[in-house]
Design an enzyme around this catalytic site. Structure first.
Site, mmCIF file in Angstrom:
data_model
loop_
_atom_site.group_PDB
_atom_site.id
_atom_site.type_symbol
_atom_site.label_atom_id
_atom_site.label_comp_id
_atom_site.label_asym_id
_atom_site.label_seq_id
_atom_site.Cartn_x
_atom_site.Cartn_y
_atom_site.Cartn_z
ATOM 1 N N HIS A 83 -8.823 2.418 0.629
ATOM 2 C CA HIS A 83 -8.974 1.607 1.576
ATOM 3 C C HIS A 83 -10.539 1.400 2.810
ATOM 4 O O HIS A 83 -9.969 0.996 3.465
ATOM 5 C CB HIS A 83 -7.991 0.958 2.250
ATOM 6 C CG HIS A 83 -7.741 0.037 2.500
ATOM 7 N ND1 HIS A 83 -8.333 -1.050 3.703
ATOM 8 C CD2 HIS A 83 -6.505 -0.975 2.092
ATOM 9 C CE1 HIS A 83 -8.147 -2.223 3.230
ATOM 10 N NE2 HIS A 83 -6.730 -2.056 2.804
ATOM 11 N N GLU B 166 -11.563 -3.370 -2.435
ATOM 12 C CA GLU B 166 -10.600 -2.347 -2.560
ATOM 13 C C GLU B 166 -10.542 -2.521 -4.474
ATOM 14 O O GLU B 166 -9.650 -3.620 -5.117
ATOM 15 C CB GLU B 166 -9.777 -2.570 -3.237
ATOM 16 C CG GLU B 166 -9.116 -2.448 -0.607
ATOM 17 C CD GLU B 166 -8.034 -3.281 -0.351
ATOM 18 O OE1 GLU B 166 -6.877 -2.676 -0.654
ATOM 19 O OE2 GLU B 166 -8.268 -4.161 1.362
ATOM 20 N N HIS C 99 0.313 -0.984 -0.035
ATOM 21 C CA HIS C 99 -0.454 -0.275 -0.009
ATOM 22 C C HIS C 99 0.677 1.331 -0.119
ATOM 23 O O HIS C 99 0.557 2.551 0.472
ATOM 24 C CB HIS C 99 -1.133 0.178 1.109
ATOM 25 C CG HIS C 99 -2.372 -0.652 1.178
ATOM 26 N ND1 HIS C 99 -2.528 -1.350 -0.218
ATOM 27 C CD2 HIS C 99 -2.796 -1.627 2.162
ATOM 28 C CE1 HIS C 99 -3.656 -2.484 -0.152
ATOM 29 N NE2 HIS C 99 -3.595 -2.869 1.443
#
Length: 381
Positions: free
Chosen positions: A208, A345, A134
């Site tokens: 997210h 996501e 991420h």
């Protein structure tokens, strides 16, 4: 007779004027800004509240582009918050599992924090065991974005922009990013992502948010999920893709028809479920060639009647069921225990820079990265 017709005409005119006045006085969508706090570096962070004509509202901070709150109605019209998060900026700064955040430069995992592009190997910060996750140590979820309010008659929006400088977190190229959140009167939150670069790089942006359609009252195991995908990206025990795309038919990972999250989530006879500790995989979405924004998933919560439909241009969606929430994080008066929220996501596949058979995530100078995802809320009675 003429008197009667005259009275009817006046009455009709009055009713028409009353109807027009009622329409004119309907609450228009609005956006407001409040101070959210200061970052450790002394930057001001703001909180923007977008509200539509139905009273649906979403709060977004320019710190990390985070969706902090989302109020939508249940089958009785009761508005409740349906996303995990916090009421204070400090709680986000103290650390959290990406609640509501904009994720970049690269959403999901890159194996061993390395990739090779045009013959050059780039090394990233590793923050998930031996892998990059991420965006790294200071990804897009931990920076303050420039914000611009957008106002319209039937929708309001928030435009966020950020310059990710060359070699930030190990990624090449000065990447100019624009993300626009829009809330309309159909109770739909649309997210448009756009980016350009001055050097070849890789990009994979997503949001997210952890959804809980009960209004944060209990876990998400009774939520009924549908995903329009016949295959998924197989992973190893580190949740890194093996390169294989496997069919979901006949497995606990088949959501082509609705299934409650808790129905098969602990079926560890399936090795993919075992590796994920539940669901934490990227489903390969069915392609839509008609040019429309395809529906890729839906979530229904039976007790509240809330329905969330998800639409996206992306080739994949990471369905994650909060398997790593351990009850050590508390927000909004709620302790976030295991499987208290679910994520959808929308994204390109994990580790794509190291998987030549996957759809490319390479962005080159002169090209524009563009993707769209939207979340539409309604009720089923």
């Amino acid at each position: 007779m003429r008197s009667l017709l005259f009275i009817l005409a006046i009455s009709t005119l009055a009713m028409g004027c009353a109807s027009e006045n009622k329409q004119n006085t309907m609450t228009q969508p609005s956006i407001s800004k409040s101070h959210f706090g200061k970052t450790p570096g002394g930057q001001d962070a703001d909180l923007f509240t977008l509200t539509n004509s139905n009273g649906v509202s979403v709060k977004i901070s320019n710190y990390g582009g985070i969706i902090t709150h989302l109020f939508v109605p249940d089958k009785n019209g009761t508005l409740e918050d349906v996303v995990l998060g916090f009421d204070s900026l400090q709680s986000y700064i103290d650390g959290h599992p990406f609640f509501g955040a904009l994720v970049g430069r690269y959403g999901n995992r890159i194996a061993k924090g390395k990739f090779t592009l045009d013959g050059q190997t780039y090394t990233l910060h590793v923050n998930n065991g031996p892998n990059a996750l991420h965006g790294g140590k200071v990804g897009f979820d931990k920076v303050v974005w420039d914000a611009k309010e957008i106002k319209g008659d039937s929708a309001v929006g928030l435009e966020l922009t950020y310059l990710s400088k060359d070699m930030e977190e190990g990624y090449p190229g000065n990447l100019r990013v624009k993300v626009t959140y829009t809330l309309d009167n159909h109770n739909e939150i649309r997210i448009d992502y756009e980016a350009t670069t001055d050097k070849p790089t890789v990009v994979n942006l997503t949001n997210h948010s952890y959804f809980n359609l009960t209004g944060l009252k209990r876990d998400i195991l009774a939520h009924e999920v549908t995903i329009n995908a016949d295959t998924l990206v197989a992973v190893d025990d580190q949740l890194i893709p093996t390169g294989e795309l496997i069919p979901v038919a006949g497995t606990p990972l088949d959501f082509t028809t609705p299934h409650a999250v808790g129905e098969r989530i602990d079926d560890t006879t399936d090795v993919q479920v075992k590796y994920g500790g539940g669901y934490d995989h990227c489903w390969v979405l069915r392609k839509n060639n008609d040019g429309s924004l395809p529906q890729i998933a839906s979530v229904y919560e039976p007790e509240s009647g809330r329905l969330m439909e998800v639409f996206s241009t992306e080739p994949g969606v990471q369905f994650y069921t909060g398997n790593f929430l351990e009850g050590d994080v508390k927000g909004k008066g709620v302790t976030y225990t295991k499987r208290y929220g679910l994520c959808l996501e929308t994204e390109h596949f994990p580790d794509s820079p190291n998987q030549p058979r996957f759809p490319t995530t390479v962005l080159r100078p002169g090209e524009t990265y563009q993707t769209t995802t939207s979340y539409r809320f309604s009720v089923k009675k």
